[in-house]
Design a protein around this motif. Structure first.
Motif, short mmCIF file in Angstrom:
data_model
loop_
_atom_site.label_atom_id
_atom_site.label_comp_id
_atom_site.label_asym_id
_atom_site.label_seq_id
_atom_site.Cartn_x
_atom_site.Cartn_y
_atom_site.Cartn_z
N LYS A 23 0.81 -1.22 0.00
CA LYS A 23 0.00 0.00 0.00
C LYS A 23 0.85 1.27 0.00
N TYR A 24 2.14 1.12 0.27
CA TYR A 24 3.00 2.29 0.49
C TYR A 24 4.06 2.46 -0.59
N LYS A 25 3.98 1.67 -1.65
CA LYS A 25 5.01 1.71 -2.67
C LYS A 25 5.21 3.12 -3.22
N THR A 26 4.11 3.81 -3.48
CA THR A 26 4.19 5.18 -4.01
C THR A 26 3.30 6.14 -3.24
N ALA A 27 2.88 5.74 -2.04
CA ALA A 27 1.91 6.54 -1.28
C ALA A 27 2.45 7.91 -0.91
N PHE A 28 3.76 8.03 -0.72
CA PHE A 28 4.36 9.28 -0.26
C PHE A 28 5.31 9.90 -1.28
N GLY A 29 5.15 9.53 -2.55
CA GLY A 29 6.00 10.13 -3.59
C GLY A 29 7.30 9.38 -3.78
N GLU A 30 8.14 9.31 -2.77
CA GLU A 30 9.38 8.55 -2.82
C GLU A 30 9.05 7.07 -2.71
N ALA A 31 9.52 6.27 -3.68
CA ALA A 31 9.13 4.86 -3.76
C ALA A 31 9.74 4.06 -2.61
N LEU A 32 8.92 3.28 -1.94
CA LEU A 32 9.39 2.35 -0.92
C LEU A 32 10.12 1.20 -1.61
N GLN A 33 11.34 0.91 -1.17
CA GLN A 33 12.18 -0.10 -1.82
C GLN A 33 12.21 -1.39 -0.99
N THR A 34 11.52 -2.39 -1.50
CA THR A 34 11.50 -3.72 -0.86
C THR A 34 11.72 -4.77 -1.96
N PRO A 35 12.87 -4.80 -2.58
CA PRO A 35 13.08 -5.70 -3.73
C PRO A 35 12.95 -7.17 -3.37
N ASN A 36 13.27 -7.55 -2.15
CA ASN A 36 13.22 -8.97 -1.80
C ASN A 36 11.80 -9.42 -1.48
N LEU A 37 11.05 -8.60 -0.78
CA LEU A 37 9.64 -8.90 -0.61
C LEU A 37 8.95 -8.98 -1.97
N ASP A 38 9.33 -8.09 -2.88
CA ASP A 38 8.70 -8.08 -4.21
C ASP A 38 9.00 -9.36 -4.97
N ARG A 39 10.25 -9.81 -4.94
CA ARG A 39 10.57 -11.02 -5.72
C ARG A 39 10.01 -12.27 -5.07
N ILE A 40 9.86 -12.26 -3.75
CA ILE A 40 9.20 -13.39 -3.10
C ILE A 40 7.73 -13.42 -3.46
N CYS A 41 7.09 -12.26 -3.50
CA CYS A 41 5.68 -12.20 -3.89
C CYS A 41 5.49 -12.67 -5.33
N ALA A 42 6.51 -12.53 -6.16
CA ALA A 42 6.41 -12.94 -7.56
C ALA A 42 6.28 -14.45 -7.71
N GLU A 43 6.52 -15.19 -6.62
CA GLU A 43 6.34 -16.64 -6.67
C GLU A 43 5.65 -17.16 -5.41
N SER A 44 4.74 -16.34 -4.88
CA SER A 44 4.05 -16.69 -3.63
C SER A 44 2.63 -16.12 -3.66
N THR A 45 1.87 -16.43 -2.61
CA THR A 45 0.54 -15.87 -2.45
C THR A 45 0.59 -14.73 -1.44
N ALA A 46 0.18 -13.56 -1.87
CA ALA A 46 0.15 -12.38 -1.01
C ALA A 46 -1.28 -12.14 -0.54
N PHE A 47 -1.49 -12.23 0.75
CA PHE A 47 -2.80 -11.98 1.33
C PHE A 47 -2.86 -10.50 1.70
N GLN A 48 -3.40 -9.70 0.80
CA GLN A 48 -3.30 -8.25 0.95
C GLN A 48 -4.39 -7.66 1.85
N ALA A 49 -5.30 -8.49 2.34
CA ALA A 49 -6.30 -8.03 3.30
C ALA A 49 -6.22 -8.91 4.55
N ALA A 50 -4.99 -9.07 5.06
CA ALA A 50 -4.78 -9.83 6.29
C ALA A 50 -4.78 -8.87 7.48
#
Length: 450
Positions: A23-50
């Motif tokens: 929810k915060y990737k671009t919420a404040f203008g400066e991009a939140l950098q979480t490259p490892n969470l991102d690549r894990i999500c690319a091969e996982s299930t993300a429960f975005q309403a937990a």
């Protein structure tokens, strides 16, 4: 290899005070950098309403590690030793150990940054306790301050990286993957310190972000419908109108989350390079979120979305595909999910539900998912968030149109009566009767435990 030996290993990785980062990737203008969470999500299930079942550390962790709601266990507040209220045998890792899993600790998962007391540790785990130094022990002589809430402290030199809790937790996990030789399946905990305040990091993580690029969301401009109850019991602690202070504070939080993400990547790479890569279930979660300046708060301990909504990611190596689940689920579901994958009986008395069907692309059942704050409670159901405070006051928000919850829809809204009824029924199911008299002692205020 025996049938038992073929069961999946389980790794549980917990962040501390981590927001639902997507929810915060671009919420404040400066991009939140979480490259490892991102690549894990690319091969996982993300429960975005937990959702966490308590917006405070101890009751949240006691809940998702036992499968019991805060009002079932009696752990409703920040107890320094909640094992006085709930026995170690009630925790689901104990069930894994009893079923033949080799259970290994490693950082803050159940409670506290120190190792658990010996008797409790021996009940739950198969190996020795581990002790890591805390970020708060970084000496002044080797640090620099970048400003913002709580100072924005950073270590000057990369040679001091091993001083950090998350560095040590990651090293310990990597060592485990390299050295575990048993035939039994394992359960391994990895508990990170970050991004818990005071957001101390190596210097380079502060310098990843240009504080001048941070800006407040447009949704904040007209202010927020406040709760008089929350003003009394969880006061404002940051004036977001002091723009420089706010953006330095967000920079500090983002840098701490990126720092922990870096160590998550080190663990992920070590796991995927090990012999356990194809037979290990990985669950990533946080105990609760954090306000990052909205409502002039930079803290937890509220029932609004930004604290209640948490990251929850499950990686099954047999299904290495990206999937997003937007149906509401609970941290309470972690234990039942692990039991399901381990082919063990469901947890006795747990109101959690296995998320394995959602891993197989099924829709989650329509449900109200609660978050409790002492004698106050909120539920997420469908697109709405309904909050009832212990003084009887309420708030209703449409998250599909108002994720920051700026406008209380009030009791005249068409959905109010239905949500009020769903809230009362959900609370009763989870062990809390909203109609019962309140304790005469009242509620503690500003209980921001560690």
């Amino acid at each position: 290899m025996s049938t038992q030996d073929a069961r999946k290993n389980v790794i549980l990785i917990t962040f501390d005070d981590a927001v639902a980062f997507w929810k915060y990737k671009t919420a404040f203008g400066e991009a939140l950098q979480t490259p490892n969470l991102d690549r894990i999500c690319a091969e996982s299930t993300a429960f975005q309403a937990a959702y966490c079942q308590a917006p405070v550390c101890s009751p949240s962790r006691a809940s998702f590690m036992s499968g019991q709601s805060p009002h079932q266990s009696g752990v409703t507040g920040p107890y320094k030793n909640y094992f006085e209220k709930i026995p170690a045998e009630a925790m689901w890792p104990y069930k894994l150990k009893q079923a033949g899993y080799f259970c290994s600790s490693g950082g803050k998962v159940m409670q506290g940054y120190d190792a658990l007391p010996d008797e409790i540790h021996q009940t739950l785990f198969s190996d020795n306790p581990k002790k890591f130094r805390g970020d708060w022990q970084i000496p002044e002589a080797i640090s620099i301050e970048f400003g913002g809430l709580r100072g924005g402290k950073a270590a000057k030199d990369e040679k001091d990286d091993p001083r950090f809790y998350d560095h040590q937790a990651a090293n310990s996990a990597r060592s485990f993957f390299n050295n575990y030789k048993e035939d039994a399946p394992f359960y391994r905990e990895i508990g990170f310190y970050g991004p818990h305040g005071p957001w101390i990091t190596p210097r380079r993580f502060k310098e990843m972000y240009d504080e001048k690029n941070f800006r407040k969301p447009k949704a904040w401009q007209e202010g927020f419908d406040e709760s008089a109850f929350m003003e009394l019991h969880n006061s404002q602690n940051l004036n977001a109108d002091k723009f420089k202070q706010w953006r330095k504070s967000v920079r500090n939080y983002f840098s701490a989350l990126s720092h922990t993400d870096y160590h998550l990547g080190r663990i992920w790479d070590a796991l995927k390079a090990s012999r356990f890569a194809d037979n290990t279930l990985v669950i990533i979660a946080s105990d609760h979120g954090l306000h990052l300046g909205e409502r002039n708060r930079f803290r937890k301990h509220t029932l609004w979305e930004q604290v209640a909504n948490v990251p929850l990611i499950i990686h099954d190596p047999e299904q290495p595909v990206a999937q997003v689940v937007s149906d509401p689920v609970a941290l309470l579901d972690i234990g039942p999910t692990v039991m399901d994958y381990a082919d063990l009986p469901p947890l006795d008395g747990s109101l959690g539900r296995s998320l394995r069907p959602q891993m197989d692309w099924a829709r989650a059942p329509d449900r109200a998912v609660p978050t409790f704050l002492h004698q106050s409670a909120a539920v997420r159901k469908g697109k709405y968030r309904f909050i009832r405070y212990s003084d009887g006051s309420t708030q209703l928000f449409d998250l599909s149109k108002d994720w920051w919850q700026t406008r209380d829809l009030g009791p005249d809204h068409p959905a109010y009566a239905q949500m009020q009824a769903a809230h009362a029924a959900c609370c009763l199911e989870y062990g809390f009767d909203v109609t019962a008299p309140l304790p005469e002692t009242g509620e503690p205020q500003n209980m921001d435990d560690d």
